[in-house]
Enzyme design. Structure first.
Site, PDB file in Angstrom:
ATOM      1  N   SER A  51     -10.557  15.855  27.511  1.00  0.00           N
ATOM      2  CA  SER A  51      -9.854  14.751  28.199  1.00  0.00           C
ATOM      3  C   SER A  51      -8.509  14.260  27.521  1.00  0.00           C
ATOM      4  O   SER A  51      -8.460  14.682  26.344  1.00  0.00           O
ATOM      5  CB  SER A  51     -10.676  13.494  28.736  1.00  0.00           C
ATOM      6  OG  SER A  51     -10.737  12.917  27.656  1.00  0.00           O
ATOM      7  N   LYS A  52      -7.765  13.535  28.150  1.00  0.00           N
ATOM      8  CA  LYS A  52      -6.434  13.020  27.666  1.00  0.00           C
ATOM      9  C   LYS A  52      -6.770  12.471  26.166  1.00  0.00           C
ATOM     10  O   LYS A  52      -5.918  12.602  25.291  1.00  0.00           O
ATOM     11  CB  LYS A  52      -5.851  12.075  28.376  1.00  0.00           C
ATOM     12  CG  LYS A  52      -5.082  12.595  29.642  1.00  0.00           C
ATOM     13  CD  LYS A  52      -3.801  12.003  29.698  1.00  0.00           C
ATOM     14  CE  LYS A  52      -2.885  13.011  30.688  1.00  0.00           C
ATOM     15  NZ  LYS A  52      -3.503  12.871  32.306  1.00  0.00           N
ATOM     16  N   ARG A  53      -7.711  11.640  26.040  1.00  0.00           N
ATOM     17  CA  ARG A  53      -8.334  11.132  24.940  1.00  0.00           C
ATOM     18  C   ARG A  53      -8.328  11.914  23.778  1.00  0.00           C
ATOM     19  O   ARG A  53      -8.106  11.696  22.630  1.00  0.00           O
ATOM     20  CB  ARG A  53      -9.779  10.603  25.272  1.00  0.00           C
ATOM     21  CG  ARG A  53     -10.547   9.677  24.360  1.00  0.00           C
ATOM     22  CD  ARG A  53     -11.411   8.776  24.908  1.00  0.00           C
ATOM     23  NE  ARG A  53     -12.415   9.662  25.681  1.00  0.00           N
ATOM     24  CZ  ARG A  53     -13.361  10.457  25.105  1.00  0.00           C
ATOM     25  NH1 ARG A  53     -13.590  10.402  23.902  1.00  0.00           N
ATOM     26  NH2 ARG A  53     -14.122  11.158  25.740  1.00  0.00           N
ATOM     27  N   HIS A  54      -8.658  13.221  23.890  1.00  0.00           N
ATOM     28  CA  HIS A  54      -8.741  14.296  22.858  1.00  0.00           C
ATOM     29  C   HIS A  54      -7.468  14.891  22.705  1.00  0.00           C
ATOM     30  O   HIS A  54      -7.381  15.781  21.832  1.00  0.00           O
ATOM     31  CB  HIS A  54      -9.696  15.303  23.070  1.00  0.00           C
ATOM     32  CG  HIS A  54     -11.105  14.796  23.319  1.00  0.00           C
ATOM     33  ND1 HIS A  54     -11.570  14.899  24.555  1.00  0.00           N
ATOM     34  CD2 HIS A  54     -12.078  14.464  22.554  1.00  0.00           C
ATOM     35  CE1 HIS A  54     -12.929  14.355  24.729  1.00  0.00           C
ATOM     36  NE2 HIS A  54     -13.328  14.305  23.272  1.00  0.00           N
ATOM     37  N   GLY A  55      -6.314  14.280  23.191  1.00  0.00           N
ATOM     38  CA  GLY A  55      -4.824  15.011  22.907  1.00  0.00           C
ATOM     39  C   GLY A  55      -4.813  16.156  23.943  1.00  0.00           C
ATOM     40  O   GLY A  55      -3.944  16.897  23.751  1.00  0.00           O
TER      41      GLY A  55
END
Ligand code: GLU
Length: 495
Positions: free
Chosen positions: A250-254
């Protein structure tokens, strides 16, 4: 290119423009593209834009931008589903006529109440079949009266539906767990399911290669093909991509928009190589594969069943490998826009391409991403450097010693004609013995004078690139920095 039973391959990348394309979407595009290129097939771009409420401005452009950046050229399209609505309406009408689908007049309030009741009873949320058995006369009467309706698929209440997946094998779904899915919405737009199946058939798609999350929709699709009397394509659901913490990427992982990787200075060839290995492999050891090697070797058989893990350090490593493999001229050409964009605004533009080329040589070995370059070599473009005087006083040396180092260096540096890293080193190194200072101190002071930094690319190569004139003025400037801080050292004070 292989021409065998796959020679009629027609595949598509079918993104919904409900967001900007991320790594997962583009991995799907890449696998389809590789498959098409491997077998001399056709790769189609289809924009599934029937969800008008969730359409995102700029998403279609971003999708095409990302594909172009990576060289994933499409042979047909973009085809926009929103321009083919009649096809889906006809499809829905055919299914209604043959009794495979039905009109449903339930209001959103009623559906909400049904869902709440099911939740209270710990049942999965599902349409309760309220309108399933309405008589044709009643349906006609309500439609004529202008009541809004959706069209639902009449999912068999019992039995099983099997999905043959080229990667997952045979997956069987119990029909009782499936819903009476909506095919046409009340606004006259089809849902994803109907438009997807109608188009895959209409476009002669032979293989549907898509993310794993769609497998739960596939039994409905299989039933739709069957209801239309059409041959279904072959399905291949690609393994999920997880973050390093094993949660869905997800976005959280870049996992940002694919073009952000371009903006950060990843090379498209590195990105293609990296994405290809998210779920596919040549063997258990080969990491570096060119686009041509990927095309020559890609096969569905070597797509894994288990989730792939997005390993950012591996991407960075790979990008560094691809950067170092570029010819110096090509590296300079690619670095130029990043320098134009990344260097401080007060540095004059346009940049001189010849100077950029000599600067680029200094950093090519060290850059992992092209957007690091501006920062790494900003000092090479500045007329005047600024740094604290203390930085010149390496390992606590006296200011007078630093001053002497700078003055002596300016006396020994080679002439314009002999200006090179080698002759610079030959001229400067002996000062260490002459003056009784370590080379660490000698080179350290000189490095700060030349670069304004304590860590920089190799000193003499840097000086070679800077050129004699710039080096001399930097030496003079460094002496001034010392004399400003230590006025007693200023020449002419008699100390
Ligand atoms: N529009 C779907 C998506 O956004 C397409 C899925 C499929 O390939 O069938 O992923």
């Amino acid at each position: 290119m292989v021409t065998d039973t796959h020679s009629q391959v027609r595949v598509r990348f079918a993104p919904s423009p409900t967001g900007f394309p991320h790594v997962g979407n583009i991995r799907t595009a890449l696998f389809n593209w590789l498959f098409a290129r491997r077998y001399g097939g056709t790769f189609i771009l289809r924009i599934e834009d029937t969800d008008t409420a969730r359409r995102v401005e700029g998403a279609v452009e971003s999708i095409q931008d990302g594909l172009r950046w990576l060289g994933l050229d499409w042979d047909e399209g973009p085809v926009f589903q929103s321009e083919r609505l009649q096809l889906y309406r006809d499809g829905a009408a055919t299914l209604v006529r043959s009794g495979k689908a039905y009109h449903c007049f339930c209001s959103p309030e009623r559906l909400q109440a049904v869902r709440e009741e099911q939740t209270r009873n710990h049942l999965p949320p599902r349409y309760d079949g309220h309108c399933r058995e309405l008589t044709q006369a009643e349906v006609n009467r309500r439609l004529a009266a202008g009541e809004t309706a959706v069209v639902r698929f009449k999912t068999p209440l019992s039995g099983e539906t099997g999905v043959s997946d080229l990667i997952r094998g045979e997956v069987v779904f119990s029909n009782a767990t499936l819903n009476d899915y909506v095919l046409m919405k009340s606004d006259g737009y089809p849902t994803y399911h109907l438009a997807n199946v109608v188009d895959d058939h209409d476009m002669g798609i032979t293989h549907v290669m898509r993310a794993d999350e769609w497998i739960s929709s596939t039994p409905l699709h299989v039933m739709l093909y069957d209801s239309f009397g059409w041959e279904p394509p072959q399905f291949a659901h690609l393994p999920m991509i997880l973050g390093p913490d094993k949660a869905k990427l997800s976005k959280r992982h870049g996992a940002t928009t694919i073009t952000e990787y371009r903006d950060q200075g990843y090379l498209p060839e590195a990105m293609v190589n990296f994405l290809a290995l998210l779920g596919w492999s040549l063997d258990d050891k080969t990491d570096l594969l060119s686009r041509e090697e990927l095309v020559a070797n890609f096969s569905l058989e070597r797509i894994g069943k288990t989730a792939a893990v997005f390993n950012k350090p591996k991407l960075d490593w790979m990008n560094g490998v691809y950067i170092r493999a570029l010819s110096p001229a090509e590296f300079a050409r690619r670095a130029l826009p990043y320098l134009e964009h990344g260097l401080s605004a007060d540095i004059g533009r346009p940049l001189n391409i010849d100077y950029v080329a000599s600067v680029a040589r200094l950093v090519q070995e060290r850059a992992k991403k092209l957007d690091e370059i501006a920062d790494l070599c900003e000092f090479l473009f500045r007329n005047e450097l600024s740094y604290p005087c203390e930085d010149l006083l390496v390992k606590g040396m006296e200011a007078a010693l630093a001053q002497e180092i700078l003055n002596r260096v300016s006396l020994v540096v080679p002439t314009e004609q002999n200006w090179s890293a080698v002759s610079l080193e030959e001229a400067v190194r002996p000062l260490s013995d002459d003056m009784g200072v370590s080379t660490k101190q000698l080179f350290g002071t000189l490095r700060v004078a030349m670069t304004g930094r304590t860590a920089a690319p190799p000193l003499f190569e840097t000086m070679e690139v800077l050129g004699r004139e710039r080096c001399m003025s930097r030496l003079a400037h460094a002496v001034q920095v010392i004399e400003r801080q230590y006025p007693e050292l200023a020449s002419g004070t008699g100390t």
